[in-house]
Each structure stands twice: as C-alpha cells, then as structure tokens.
Design a protein around this motif. Structure first.
Motif, PDB file in Angstrom:
ATOM      1  N   SER A  76       0.815  -1.212   0.000  1.00 46.92           N
ATOM      2  CA  SER A  76       0.000   0.000   0.000  1.00 46.92           C
ATOM      3  C   SER A  76       0.851   1.265   0.000  1.00 46.92           C
ATOM      4  O   SER A  76       0.369   2.330  -0.379  1.00 46.92           O
ATOM      5  CB  SER A  76      -0.945   0.010   1.206  1.00 46.92           C
ATOM      6  OG  SER A  76      -0.215  -0.019   2.419  1.00 46.92           O
ATOM      7  N   ILE A  77       2.125   1.149   0.436  1.00 46.49           N
ATOM      8  CA  ILE A  77       2.994   2.331   0.390  1.00 46.49           C
ATOM      9  C   ILE A  77       3.424   2.645  -1.040  1.00 46.49           C
ATOM     10  O   ILE A  77       3.885   3.740  -1.332  1.00 46.49           O
ATOM     11  CB  ILE A  77       4.251   2.149   1.259  1.00 46.49           C
ATOM     12  CG1 ILE A  77       5.092   0.976   0.769  1.00 46.49           C
ATOM     13  CG2 ILE A  77       3.896   1.987   2.713  1.00 46.49           C
ATOM     14  CD1 ILE A  77       6.458   0.911   1.381  1.00 46.49           C
ATOM     15  N   ILE A  78       3.281   1.651  -1.942  1.00 44.37           N
ATOM     16  CA  ILE A  78       3.668   1.857  -3.336  1.00 44.37           C
ATOM     17  C   ILE A  78       2.458   2.275  -4.166  1.00 44.37           C
ATOM     18  O   ILE A  78       2.516   3.209  -4.945  1.00 44.37           O
ATOM     19  CB  ILE A  78       4.267   0.562  -3.937  1.00 44.37           C
ATOM     20  CG1 ILE A  78       5.264  -0.047  -2.964  1.00 44.37           C
ATOM     21  CG2 ILE A  78       4.873   0.823  -5.292  1.00 44.37           C
ATOM     22  CD1 ILE A  78       6.392   0.854  -2.569  1.00 44.37           C
ATOM     23  N   GLU A  79       1.350   1.574  -3.961  1.00 45.85           N
ATOM     24  CA  GLU A  79       0.146   1.869  -4.721  1.00 45.85           C
ATOM     25  C   GLU A  79      -1.069   1.613  -3.849  1.00 45.85           C
ATOM     26  O   GLU A  79      -1.160   0.590  -3.177  1.00 45.85           O
ATOM     27  CB  GLU A  79       0.091   0.989  -5.985  1.00 45.85           C
ATOM     28  CG  GLU A  79      -1.113   1.288  -6.861  1.00 45.85           C
ATOM     29  CD  GLU A  79      -1.096   0.493  -8.156  1.00 45.85           C
ATOM     30  OE1 GLU A  79      -1.554   1.040  -9.164  1.00 45.85           O
ATOM     31  OE2 GLU A  79      -0.629  -0.651  -8.139  1.00 45.85           O
ATOM     32  N   ASP A  80      -1.990   2.542  -3.869  1.00 51.86           N
ATOM     33  CA  ASP A  80      -3.200   2.409  -3.079  1.00 51.86           C
ATOM     34  C   ASP A  80      -4.007   1.205  -3.548  1.00 51.86           C
ATOM     35  O   ASP A  80      -4.150   0.960  -4.756  1.00 51.86           O
ATOM     36  CB  ASP A  80      -4.029   3.689  -3.208  1.00 51.86           C
ATOM     37  CG  ASP A  80      -5.283   3.635  -2.364  1.00 51.86           C
ATOM     38  OD1 ASP A  80      -5.151   3.649  -1.128  1.00 51.86           O
ATOM     39  OD2 ASP A  80      -6.364   3.553  -2.956  1.00 51.86           O
ATOM     40  N   THR A  81      -4.556   0.446  -2.589  1.00 52.82           N
ATOM     41  CA  THR A  81      -5.301  -0.775  -2.921  1.00 52.82           C
ATOM     42  C   THR A  81      -6.484  -0.480  -3.826  1.00 52.82           C
ATOM     43  O   THR A  81      -6.756  -1.223  -4.780  1.00 52.82           O
ATOM     44  CB  THR A  81      -5.785  -1.458  -1.624  1.00 52.82           C
ATOM     45  OG1 THR A  81      -4.673  -1.712  -0.783  1.00 52.82           O
ATOM     46  CG2 THR A  81      -6.487  -2.768  -1.936  1.00 52.82           C
ATOM     47  N   ASN A  82      -7.200   0.604  -3.561  1.00 56.83           N
ATOM     48  CA  ASN A  82      -8.362   0.945  -4.399  1.00 56.83           C
ATOM     49  C   ASN A  82      -7.955   1.245  -5.832  1.00 56.83           C
ATOM     50  O   ASN A  82      -8.687   0.924  -6.779  1.00 56.83           O
ATOM     51  CB  ASN A  82      -9.107   2.141  -3.797  1.00 56.83           C
ATOM     52  CG  ASN A  82      -9.793   1.789  -2.497  1.00 56.83           C
ATOM     53  OD1 ASN A  82     -10.197   0.642  -2.289  1.00 56.83           O
ATOM     54  ND2 ASN A  82      -9.925   2.770  -1.604  1.00 56.83           N
ATOM     55  N   ILE A  99      -7.481  -2.081  -7.599  1.00 55.04           N
ATOM     56  CA  ILE A  99      -8.773  -2.705  -7.938  1.00 55.04           C
ATOM     57  C   ILE A  99      -9.403  -2.011  -9.139  1.00 55.04           C
ATOM     58  O   ILE A  99      -9.859  -2.668 -10.088  1.00 55.04           O
ATOM     59  CB  ILE A  99      -9.713  -2.652  -6.723  1.00 55.04           C
ATOM     60  CG1 ILE A  99      -9.149  -3.512  -5.583  1.00 55.04           C
ATOM     61  CG2 ILE A  99     -11.118  -3.118  -7.094  1.00 55.04           C
ATOM     62  CD1 ILE A  99      -9.912  -3.383  -4.275  1.00 55.04           C
ATOM     63  N   ASP A 100      -9.442  -0.689  -9.127  1.00 56.08           N
ATOM     64  CA  ASP A 100     -10.072   0.061 -10.226  1.00 56.08           C
ATOM     65  C   ASP A 100      -9.372  -0.204 -11.549  1.00 56.08           C
ATOM     66  O   ASP A 100     -10.029  -0.370 -12.591  1.00 56.08           O
ATOM     67  CB  ASP A 100     -10.044   1.564  -9.920  1.00 56.08           C
ATOM     68  CG  ASP A 100     -10.974   1.939  -8.772  1.00 56.08           C
ATOM     69  OD1 ASP A 100     -11.871   1.126  -8.460  1.00 56.08           O
ATOM     70  OD2 ASP A 100     -10.795   3.022  -8.185  1.00 56.08           O
ATOM     71  N   ARG A 101      -8.041  -0.247 -11.542  1.00 54.99           N
ATOM     72  CA  ARG A 101      -7.308  -0.480 -12.787  1.00 54.99           C
ATOM     73  C   ARG A 101      -7.604  -1.860 -13.357  1.00 54.99           C
ATOM     74  O   ARG A 101      -7.809  -2.024 -14.565  1.00 54.99           O
ATOM     75  CB  ARG A 101      -5.808  -0.312 -12.550  1.00 54.99           C
ATOM     76  CG  ARG A 101      -4.997  -0.375 -13.863  1.00 54.99           C
ATOM     77  CD  ARG A 101      -3.505  -0.221 -13.663  1.00 54.99           C
ATOM     78  NE  ARG A 101      -2.936  -1.409 -13.060  1.00 54.99           N
ATOM     79  CZ  ARG A 101      -2.435  -1.449 -11.841  1.00 54.99           C
ATOM     80  NH1 ARG A 101      -2.462  -0.364 -11.089  1.00 54.99           N
ATOM     81  NH2 ARG A 101      -1.930  -2.552 -11.355  1.00 54.99           N
ATOM     82  N   ASN A 102      -7.663  -2.871 -12.477  1.00 54.32           N
ATOM     83  CA  ASN A 102      -7.945  -4.233 -12.934  1.00 54.32           C
ATOM     84  C   ASN A 102      -9.355  -4.367 -13.489  1.00 54.32           C
ATOM     85  O   ASN A 102      -9.578  -5.049 -14.492  1.00 54.32           O
ATOM     86  CB  ASN A 102      -7.729  -5.216 -11.786  1.00 54.32           C
ATOM     87  CG  ASN A 102      -6.290  -5.650 -11.658  1.00 54.32           C
ATOM     88  OD1 ASN A 102      -5.781  -6.438 -12.443  1.00 54.32           O
ATOM     89  ND2 ASN A 102      -5.598  -5.109 -10.663  1.00 54.32           N
ATOM     90  N   ILE A 139      -5.697 -12.642  -9.032  1.00 54.88           N
ATOM     91  CA  ILE A 139      -4.383 -12.944  -8.454  1.00 54.88           C
ATOM     92  C   ILE A 139      -3.728 -11.677  -7.931  1.00 54.88           C
ATOM     93  O   ILE A 139      -3.185 -11.653  -6.819  1.00 54.88           O
ATOM     94  CB  ILE A 139      -3.481 -13.628  -9.500  1.00 54.88           C
ATOM     95  CG1 ILE A 139      -3.991 -15.043  -9.796  1.00 54.88           C
ATOM     96  CG2 ILE A 139      -2.033 -13.680  -9.014  1.00 54.88           C
ATOM     97  CD1 ILE A 139      -3.250 -15.742 -10.926  1.00 54.88           C
ATOM     98  N   GLU A 140      -3.795 -10.587  -8.701  1.00 50.37           N
ATOM     99  CA  GLU A 140      -3.143  -9.343  -8.277  1.00 50.37           C
ATOM    100  C   GLU A 140      -3.902  -8.676  -7.141  1.00 50.37           C
ATOM    101  O   GLU A 140      -3.291  -8.185  -6.176  1.00 50.37           O
ATOM    102  CB  GLU A 140      -3.033  -8.371  -9.452  1.00 50.37           C
ATOM    103  CG  GLU A 140      -2.330  -7.076  -9.063  1.00 50.37           C
ATOM    104  CD  GLU A 140      -2.134  -6.123 -10.229  1.00 50.37           C
ATOM    105  OE1 GLU A 140      -1.699  -4.991  -9.984  1.00 50.37           O
ATOM    106  OE2 GLU A 140      -2.420  -6.520 -11.377  1.00 50.37           O
ATOM    107  N   ILE A 141      -5.222  -8.647  -7.228  1.00 50.52           N
ATOM    108  CA  ILE A 141      -6.010  -7.964  -6.209  1.00 50.52           C
ATOM    109  C   ILE A 141      -5.952  -8.696  -4.871  1.00 50.52           C
ATOM    110  O   ILE A 141      -5.753  -8.089  -3.816  1.00 50.52           O
ATOM    111  CB  ILE A 141      -7.479  -7.810  -6.674  1.00 50.52           C
ATOM    112  CG1 ILE A 141      -7.549  -6.846  -7.860  1.00 50.52           C
ATOM    113  CG2 ILE A 141      -8.355  -7.302  -5.525  1.00 50.52           C
ATOM    114  CD1 ILE A 141      -8.917  -6.790  -8.514  1.00 50.52           C
ATOM    115  N   ASN A 142      -6.121 -10.026  -4.915  1.00 54.96           N
ATOM    116  CA  ASN A 142      -6.158 -10.823  -3.674  1.00 54.96           C
ATOM    117  C   ASN A 142      -4.788 -11.307  -3.229  1.00 54.96           C
ATOM    118  O   ASN A 142      -4.670 -11.917  -2.158  1.00 54.96           O
ATOM    119  CB  ASN A 142      -7.087 -12.027  -3.847  1.00 54.96           C
ATOM    120  CG  ASN A 142      -8.539 -11.627  -3.946  1.00 54.96           C
ATOM    121  OD1 ASN A 142      -8.880 -10.483  -3.722  1.00 54.96           O
ATOM    122  ND2 ASN A 142      -9.396 -12.560  -4.282  1.00 54.96           N
TER     123      ASN A 142
END
Length: 476
Positions: free
Chosen positions: A406-412, A415-418, A434-437
């Motif tokens: 989360s310090i590199i990229e916000d979780t939301n 999700i939105d990009r995927n 795989i990437e989200i979970n």
C-alpha cells in the motif's frame, strides 16, 4: 554473559564468530535506548563553576527501526500456505506473532541480527522464540548463511544467576560406544552453565540434554538488514541499520538540543538594581524585597554595578526558524543514510512526523524496502516450514509471503485499474484476482468458481475507449 558463553563454546570445540561485531552491539543498543552517556551527558564551565548538562534528544535511532519494522512486517502482511493456512494462523496467534514478529524485526534492524527459533514445549505445543542479537552465537556458516547456532538466555537456578544455552547443530561422528548421529539431520543440545565460572550445571527435571529433531533443516531463521557488515566482512552477523549513521544521529540531537536551549535561555528576564529593589518591613522586623524572590522573571543586580541603576528588560529573540531548518536537514541526511531516502521525516509543530504518502517504485525507500524484504521473506518461509514440521510433519509446503504494497500503490487504485482492464478485454479475470487478492493461481480459480456459483459474474463490459484512466491507456 557474552564472554562466558563464548568461552564455554570454545572449550567445547565449537567455532564462533569473531567478537568485532559483538563489540559494537552495546553501542547500537545505547543509541536504540536513546541515551549514550558519553554523548548525551557533558560539562560546561561558565567562568565560575563546571555545570553538568544533559542533551535533549530526538530518539531517531529507535524511530528508524520502528519504521523499518512497520514497512516490512505489519498487520497487512499475508502468509499463504494453502490448506495449512488456517492451522498456521492458530499457531501464530498462540505465539502472538503479529506483535512479537514486528518487535523482532525492529530489534534486528537496531542491533544487526535477530532470529526466529521453533520448538515444542512440555505440553507438545509448537512455540516460537524471538531472539535478539546479543543472544545469538553462530557456530558454522556457509557463504554467509548460518547453518548451526547457539542461543543464550539468563536464568536463575537455586538463587544463582545461570545461563541457558540451546545449541542447534548437525549430527556429529560419535565416539565408540555412543549412539550414532545422522550428519544430515539436526540435533538440539540443552545446557545450563554457571554465569560466573562457566561450569556446567544440572538440567531441570524433565529437560533432555540432547533432542534429535529428525529434520534436515534448522529450526531457526536469522533476520538481518540486507546491507554488508563492514565492521567484520567475514562475520555471519548483520549490522545495525544505523551503524554507519552515528554522526547523523549525533547531528539530529545536537541541533535539537540547541533548539530547545533557545527557549530555555531565551526566557524573558527583568534586571532590577539592588538600590531600586524597594524593601518593606515584615511583622517580625525583617526586611525583604517587594517582589517575590522565587519569581524567575526578576533578577537583582549586585550593588557594585556602577551607574547601571535603571530597570532593564532582557527579551532575547529565539532563532526558531533557523533551528527548524537545521533539524530538517539533519533528518534528511539521516533518512538518506538509513536507506529511506530524503523527505521521509518532517519536523513540524515541534515534533517529527513520518511521511505517509504513496511512494514511487523508483525511490530509494522502495528499492531498499524490496531488498530488505528478500532476507525477511526467506526467514518467514523457513519459519513456516519448521512450524509445519513440528506440528504434523508436513514438509512439502508451498509458502507465499505477500508484503504490504500500500505504500507503493493504493489498494483501491489497483482494484479500479484491474476492473477497467478486464472490462476492456485487455486482462483476464484470473490475472486480476491474483493481483487484487495476492493469491496463487489455484486459489484465484477457486475464488472465480465461487463467484460464478453465486451468480456474481454479469458479463457486462464497459467501453474502454471512454475511460480517462491514463494508466489503462498506457497499458493498452
């Protein structure tokens, strides 16, 4: 304790690491405590007497180690072990791993080395010990990897100080008449020795002197910062993350001490000549100054100051902005030296704050965090496999460690990009899950099957050409 243990191991023909690194651990520990007597306590001669002083300090050595521990092993780190995961989490919870594991990483970065040690207690429960650097004594190592090690701790036996020594070693060629040992498997020796003489003591009732583990891997894992030990290049021990930043730590405390003294020395004072300090007669006939002598604003001048007969106000200006700039520069230098890049710490409102914004994957902090995660990941995988072996002898496990990104990229944002890429037909649902979970392909397939069973897959796509997401357009 260190000298006694090393002497005992040497007498037992064990090879031990040189004492060059051990001699620095006490220094690192002082800085971690935030009180280095030779630096934080000093004397000043004011022209009449010598005054003892104690520096104000920021305590940045501990703060740096806390931050590294939080970046590497926080509550968002997930250990995936397939069907064994639920049982593993039970064992980790019993050992308070989320708290103690984070504390171990903090101590390992402060003192250079830490260790997870697994064993079974008298009730057959799987236990994990968290051991700091000054209790770790490598006995053999290969290319920097510790393969045999002793761990010491203080005990009290019959009212006397003793040392409990646990030696993890591979099987030895035994003398004639002794039970043979397998040189490919590990054995644990339990020893109690007198803290003063170093002589062996009797073991407590119920404790075996030698325990065959039946395991071909060690039941311990070493954790160190992923930096070269320039104190002793041949030592398997690590060095503190601030080992080469002592000057920067001193700089932070020196500037902060001067900053605080600006306020101490810059208090408003009113100088009152003795001749103008009106005195009044008390009921008992003793005269006293009209103003309260305990008030630190007023200072009476002696009678020998010549013509200085007027009341003077002393109101020194405080160089707050200059000091705050100096403290910020000192923090930036320290942050850079400990691998966090500049800008990690901000001196605001009289205190140090940590930057919490998302960082670039090209920054010093990200790259050093990924580098340090390599050693921790190896240790965690070894710990999980050792725990599983002690629990039910499952040796073939696929262990995945998902660190907090989360310090590199916000979780939301992830999700939105995927979602946009999947709806645009530019990414499979399997890859997105795989990437989200942060799971394996097998686990992602199971999740998609459950989603399909629940009727949550609608099949409705969006027109990707309408999206204004720059990241998606670039990926397309």
């Amino acid at each position: 304790m260190d000298h006694t243990i090393r002497q005992y191991l040497t007498e037992k023909k064990y090879n031990t690491a040189s004492d060059d690194t051990y001699s620095h651990i006490d220094t690192w520990l002082e800085w971690y405590h935030g009180e280095v007597e030779k630096f934080h306590k000093y004397k000043i001669y004011n022209g009449a007497i010598t005054v003892e002083q104690e520096r104000y300090r920021l305590g940045m050595a501990k703060k740096v180690c806390e931050d590294w521990a939080n970046l590497l092993l926080n509550e968002k780190v997930a250990i995936k072990v397939g069907d064994y995961e639920e049982r593993l989490n039970e064992i980790l919870e019993e050992n308070n791993f989320k708290v103690r594991g984070n504390q171990l990483v903090e101590l390992a970065f402060a003192l250079g080395t830490g260790a997870f040690v697994e064993y079974k207690d008298a009730d057959n429960h799987v236990m994990i010990d968290f051991v700091r650097a000054d209790m770790i004594y490598p006995l053999s190592w290969d290319n920097g990897d510790v393969t045999e090690c002793a761990f010491g701790s203080n005990r009290v036996v019959d009212g006397k100080e003793a040392i409990y020594l646990q030696i993890h070693r591979k099987g030895n060629l035994m003398e004639e008449g002794e039970e043979p040992e397998d040189p490919d498997l590990y054995y644990i020796e339990n020893k109690y020795i007198d803290a003063e003489s170093g002589s062996e003591l009797d073991l407590p009732d119920g404790m075996a002197e030698l325990i065959p583990t039946g395991y071909d891997r060690p039941l311990f894992q070493i954790v160190t910062p992923n930096v070269c030990n320039n104190v002793d290049l041949d030592s398997p021990l690590g060095i503190s993350v601030f080992a080469n930043s002592i000057s920067q730590l001193k700089g932070c405390d020196l500037v902060y001490d001067s900053y605080m003294n600006e306020y101490v020395l810059g208090r408003k004072r009113i100088l009152v000549p003795l001749s103008q300090a009106k005195r009044q007669m008390e009921k008992d006939g003793i005269s006293a100054p009209a103003f309260d002598s305990r008030d630190t604003v007023y200072y009476m001048l002696p009678d020998d100051r010549g013509n200085e007969q007027s009341i003077k106000e002393v109101d020194m200006s405080i160089r707050a902005s200059d000091h705050e700039l100096g403290i910020q520069r000192s923090l930036d230098l320290l942050s850079l030296k400990v691998g966090m890049g500049t800008g990690r710490y901000k001196f605001e409102n009289g205190g140090v704050k940590t930057a919490t914004e998302v960082i670039s994957d090209k920054s010093d902090l990200y790259q050093n965090r990924q580098k340090n995660a390599i050693i921790l990941q190896t240790a965690l995988i070894g710990m999980v496999k050792a725990v599983a072996f002690l629990d039910n002898r499952q040796e073939e496990l696929t262990v995945t460690i998902d660190f907090d990104d989360s310090i590199i990229e916000d979780t939301n944002t992830t999700i939105d990009r995927n979602i946009k890429l999947v709806n645009a037909g530019l990414r499979s649902k399997l890859s997105a899950v795989i990437e989200i979970n942060k799971c394996s392909e097998e686990e992602a397939k199971k999740e998609l099957a459950r989603i399909a069973q629940d009727g949550q897959i609608t099949g409705q796509d969006i027109d990707w050409t309408q999206t204004d997401d720059e990241d998606v357009q670039e990926e397309i």
